[in-house]
Design a protein around this motif. Structure first.
Motif, PDB file in Angstrom:
ATOM      1  N   THR A 241       0.858  -1.190   0.000  1.00 24.70           N
ATOM      2  CA  THR A 241       0.000   0.000   0.000  1.00 24.70           C
ATOM      3  C   THR A 241       0.895   1.242   0.000  1.00 24.70           C
ATOM      4  N   ILE A 242       1.801   1.278   0.948  1.00 27.61           N
ATOM      5  CA  ILE A 242       2.751   2.407   0.975  1.00 27.61           C
ATOM      6  C   ILE A 242       3.806   2.226  -0.123  1.00 27.61           C
ATOM      7  N   GLY A 243       4.223   0.976  -0.360  1.00 24.05           N
ATOM      8  CA  GLY A 243       5.245   0.711  -1.383  1.00 24.05           C
ATOM      9  C   GLY A 243       4.822   1.184  -2.772  1.00 24.05           C
ATOM     10  N   HIS A 244       3.606   0.848  -3.173  1.00 25.10           N
ATOM     11  CA  HIS A 244       3.133   1.278  -4.494  1.00 25.10           C
ATOM     12  C   HIS A 244       3.035   2.797  -4.585  1.00 25.10           C
ATOM     13  N   ALA A 245       2.612   3.439  -3.476  1.00 27.81           N
ATOM     14  CA  ALA A 245       2.503   4.907  -3.493  1.00 27.81           C
ATOM     15  C   ALA A 245       3.893   5.523  -3.678  1.00 27.81           C
ATOM     16  N   LEU A 246       4.890   4.955  -2.991  1.00 24.53           N
ATOM     17  CA  LEU A 246       6.260   5.466  -3.148  1.00 24.53           C
ATOM     18  C   LEU A 246       6.764   5.236  -4.571  1.00 24.53           C
ATOM     19  N   GLU A 247       6.471   4.039  -5.094  1.00 27.53           N
ATOM     20  CA  GLU A 247       6.923   3.721  -6.460  1.00 27.53           C
ATOM     21  C   GLU A 247       6.263   4.670  -7.459  1.00 27.53           C
ATOM     22  N   SER A 248       4.954   4.913  -7.295  1.00 24.34           N
ATOM     23  CA  SER A 248       4.241   5.834  -8.192  1.00 24.34           C
ATOM     24  C   SER A 248       4.820   7.236  -8.077  1.00 24.34           C
ATOM     25  N   TYR A 249       5.105   7.666  -6.835  1.00 26.06           N
ATOM     26  CA  TYR A 249       5.636   9.021  -6.607  1.00 26.06           C
ATOM     27  C   TYR A 249       6.933   9.223  -7.406  1.00 26.06           C
ATOM     28  N   TYR A 250       7.795   8.212  -7.337  1.00 23.09           N
ATOM     29  CA  TYR A 250       9.117   8.357  -7.958  1.00 23.09           C
ATOM     30  C   TYR A 250       9.142   7.960  -9.437  1.00 23.09           C
ATOM     31  N   LEU A 251       8.012   7.396  -9.924  1.00 22.35           N
ATOM     32  CA  LEU A 251       7.991   6.797 -11.263  1.00 22.35           C
ATOM     33  C   LEU A 251       8.503   7.745 -12.350  1.00 22.35           C
ATOM     34  N   ASN A 252       7.993   8.967 -12.343  1.00 18.71           N
ATOM     35  CA  ASN A 252       8.377   9.888 -13.411  1.00 18.71           C
ATOM     36  C   ASN A 252       9.311  10.983 -12.931  1.00 18.71           C
ATOM     37  N   THR A 253      10.138  10.633 -11.957  1.00 22.02           N
ATOM     38  CA  THR A 253      11.134  11.605 -11.494  1.00 22.02           C
ATOM     39  C   THR A 253      12.499  11.197 -12.040  1.00 22.02           C
ATOM     40  N   GLU A 254      13.493  12.006 -11.713  1.00 15.34           N
ATOM     41  CA  GLU A 254      14.870  11.688 -12.137  1.00 15.34           C
ATOM     42  C   GLU A 254      15.414  10.464 -11.400  1.00 15.34           C
ATOM     43  N   THR A 255      14.800  10.146 -10.261  1.00 13.93           N
ATOM     44  CA  THR A 255      15.305   9.036  -9.438  1.00 13.93           C
ATOM     45  C   THR A 255      14.205   8.006  -9.183  1.00 13.93           C
ATOM     46  N   PRO A 256      13.756   7.286 -10.234  1.00 17.51           N
ATOM     47  CA  PRO A 256      12.718   6.282 -10.008  1.00 17.51           C
ATOM     48  C   PRO A 256      13.170   5.218  -9.007  1.00 17.51           C
ATOM     49  N   LEU A 257      12.204   4.712  -8.267  1.00 16.39           N
ATOM     50  CA  LEU A 257      12.488   3.706  -7.247  1.00 16.39           C
ATOM     51  C   LEU A 257      12.040   2.367  -7.828  1.00 16.39           C
ATOM     52  N   SER A 258      12.900   1.351  -7.759  1.00 15.98           N
ATOM     53  CA  SER A 258      12.494   0.056  -8.315  1.00 15.98           C
ATOM     54  C   SER A 258      11.341  -0.516  -7.485  1.00 15.98           C
ATOM     55  N   HIS A 259      10.583  -1.437  -8.094  1.00 16.12           N
ATOM     56  CA  HIS A 259       9.446  -2.040  -7.389  1.00 16.12           C
ATOM     57  C   HIS A 259       9.912  -2.692  -6.083  1.00 16.12           C
ATOM     58  N   GLY A 260      10.997  -3.456  -6.165  1.00 20.10           N
ATOM     59  CA  GLY A 260      11.462  -4.178  -4.974  1.00 20.10           C
ATOM     60  C   GLY A 260      11.886  -3.232  -3.866  1.00 20.10           C
ATOM     61  N   HIS A 261      12.598  -2.165  -4.234  1.00 20.31           N
ATOM     62  CA  HIS A 261      13.044  -1.193  -3.230  1.00 20.31           C
ATOM     63  C   HIS A 261      11.834  -0.498  -2.594  1.00 20.31           C
ATOM     64  N   ALA A 262      10.859  -0.147  -3.444  1.00 24.69           N
ATOM     65  CA  ALA A 262       9.650   0.519  -2.929  1.00 24.69           C
ATOM     66  C   ALA A 262       8.896  -0.414  -1.975  1.00 24.69           C
ATOM     67  N   VAL A 263       8.811  -1.687  -2.347  1.00 24.06           N
ATOM     68  CA  VAL A 263       8.120  -2.658  -1.489  1.00 24.06           C
ATOM     69  C   VAL A 263       8.872  -2.808  -0.159  1.00 24.06           C
ATOM     70  N   ALA A 264      10.207  -2.831  -0.231  1.00 22.86           N
ATOM     71  CA  ALA A 264      10.990  -2.959   1.000  1.00 22.86           C
ATOM     72  C   ALA A 264      10.699  -1.792   1.942  1.00 22.86           C
ATOM     73  N   LEU A 265      10.654  -0.571   1.394  1.00 21.90           N
ATOM     74  CA  LEU A 265      10.348   0.592   2.239  1.00 21.90           C
ATOM     75  C   LEU A 265       8.910   0.514   2.755  1.00 21.90           C
ATOM     76  N   GLY A 266       8.010   0.030   1.885  1.00 18.38           N
ATOM     77  CA  GLY A 266       6.618  -0.157   2.310  1.00 18.38           C
ATOM     78  C   GLY A 266       6.537  -1.152   3.464  1.00 18.38           C
ATOM     79  N   ILE A 267       7.315  -2.228   3.381  1.00 18.50           N
ATOM     80  CA  ILE A 267       7.326  -3.236   4.457  1.00 18.50           C
ATOM     81  C   ILE A 267       7.794  -2.588   5.767  1.00 18.50           C
TER      82      ILE A 267
END
Ligand SMILES: NC(=O)c1ccc[n+]([C@@H]2O[C@H](COP(=O)([O-])OP(=O)(O)OC[C@H]3O[C@@H](n4cnc5c(N)ncnc54)[C@H](O)[C@@H]3O)[C@@H](O)[C@H]2O)c1
Length: 353
Positions: A241-267
């Motif tokens: 829930t938080i991981g996908h929001a973080l991934e979406s936030y960074y998706l179109n920025t200069e520093t996209p967050l990989s799915h796995g990294h976003a999920v780890a932060l969400g966890i």
């Protein structure tokens, strides 16, 4: 390596070297008039040649090449694949083989599920994340309007072949990405697996094939009990829930967050929420935090409201309320827990401090 298939799930996957699997006999029995193989730039370079040379039935296959990366899991890329299939005269009895990571299997599955109302497809995952998670369970999807997996279908592949031999060329960072989903599987359902994973210092060198299979089995068994995510399957969204929001936030920025990294932060954040809201023991949280911060640097936007706004689009929400999965203890997960803005902000600011 031992072959195993698991018939209790909606569609069995086959585990082991592809050359020893039923793939070849499947191709000759199914005998589609046309076969397309969907690859991205990296699986084109590292995985395709083996397939084309090892299996005669694929010699004439149409190879469809996608640009690599999450930013390409979008409708515009689907248009190109549909155009190629249409121009080549594919009908629904032909076959699409998705050879790649989660972007290829998610997009390929989605493309196939709506092409002429359903083109048969096979998943051959080549990344760790795709093996333990994305290739199993029949969820397909693409990102849309800045939101993760906003468009998608439930559509099972006709077969899934998992051969860890493909991991030989997987970059180190992608091992870490897949490891995040494996950790999630353990946290929600298997304390013993968690203990095993938490001892790992170097993922690529120390993660055993049997342990990867355990992760695949956890996903497959949960999905088998609840294929359309009415209840239990929701626990697979722990950290997302938080991981996908973080991934979406960074998706179109200069520093996209990989799915796995976003999920780890969400966890990490959802584990802290579990401690505050559900009484996850402090020592359990500390174990989770110690392991996650070893592999995944903390990267959170300071604007917590932007993340909260993105969470409003989460597919598990009910009547405008954010619903989240929380851990009462390691190895156990509860779904459909309501998350208030206040509780979210308390946890988010804890990590910004
Ligand atoms: N459908 C589901 O149930 C589900 C579950 C979890 C994740 N996902 C989705 O999966 C995606 C993430 O999957 P991913 O991490 O595999 O991403 P990915 O497909 O982008 O693959 C990661 C990178 O590894 C490369 N790669 C893959 N296999 C390789 C190999 N054998 N050798 C060298 N390079 C290789 C890819 O080209 C890519 O650059 C996300 O879009 C996520 O939303 C879906």
């Amino acid at each position: 390596m031992q072959m195993a298939s698991f018939s209790e799930q909606p569609r069995p996957f086959e585990w082991g070297p592809l050359l020893d699997s039923s793939f070849s006999s499947f191709l000759s029995e199914y005998a589609p008039a046309k076969i397309a193989i969907l690859v991205d730039e990296n699986t084109h370079d590292h995985c395709l040649e083996f397939l084309l040379t090892a299996f005669d039935a694929l010699a004439e296959a149409e190879v469809i090449l996608l640009p690599a990366g999450e930013e390409n899991k979008v409708l515009e890329v689907c248009f190109q694949v549909w155009e190629t299939l249409t121009e080549a005269g594919f009908d629904r009895h032909d076959l699409l083989i998705n050879l790649g990571g989660g972007v290829v299997t998610d997009l390929g599955g989605f493309v196939a599920s709506v092409y002429k109302r359903g083109l048969s497809f096979i998943n051959i995952p080549t990344s760790l994340l795709c093996m333990v998670d994305a290739s199993i369970g029949g969820k397909t999807g693409i990102d849309f309007a800045g939101y993760k997996n906003q468009l998608g279908t439930f559509q099972e592949p006709i077969a899934t072949y998992i051969d860890t031999g493909f991991l030989a060329t997987l970059p180190e960072v992608e091992w870490r990405n897949g490891f995040a989903e494996l950790l999630k599987h353990a946290l929600i359902s298997d304390h013993v697996l968690w203990e095993k994973l938490s001892k790992i210092q170097h993922i690529q060198q120390e993660l055993l094939s049997e342990t990867i299979l355990q992760g695949v089995q956890i996903k497959a068994q949960i999905v088998a009990q609840d294929p359309s995510e009415k209840g239990l399957r929701k626990i697979l969204n722990f950290g997302h829930t938080i991981g996908h929001a973080l991934e979406s936030y960074y998706l179109n920025t200069e520093t996209p967050l990989s799915h796995g990294h976003a999920v780890a932060l969400g966890i990490l954040l959802e584990a802290k929420l579990s401690q505050f809201e559900l009484g996850l023991p402090v020592e359990d949280f500390v174990e989770i935090e110690t392991l996650l911060t070893k592999f995944y640097p903390l990267q959170l936007p300071t604007d917590s409201n932007a993340i909260w706004v993105l969470m409003q689009q989460d597919k598990k929400n009910v009547n405008g309320e954010v619903r989240i999965c929380l851990l009462p203890k390691i190895g156990n997960c509860l779904f459909d827990q309501t998350l208030t803005l206040q509780a979210f902000e308390q946890v988010y600011t804890h990590f910004l401090a």
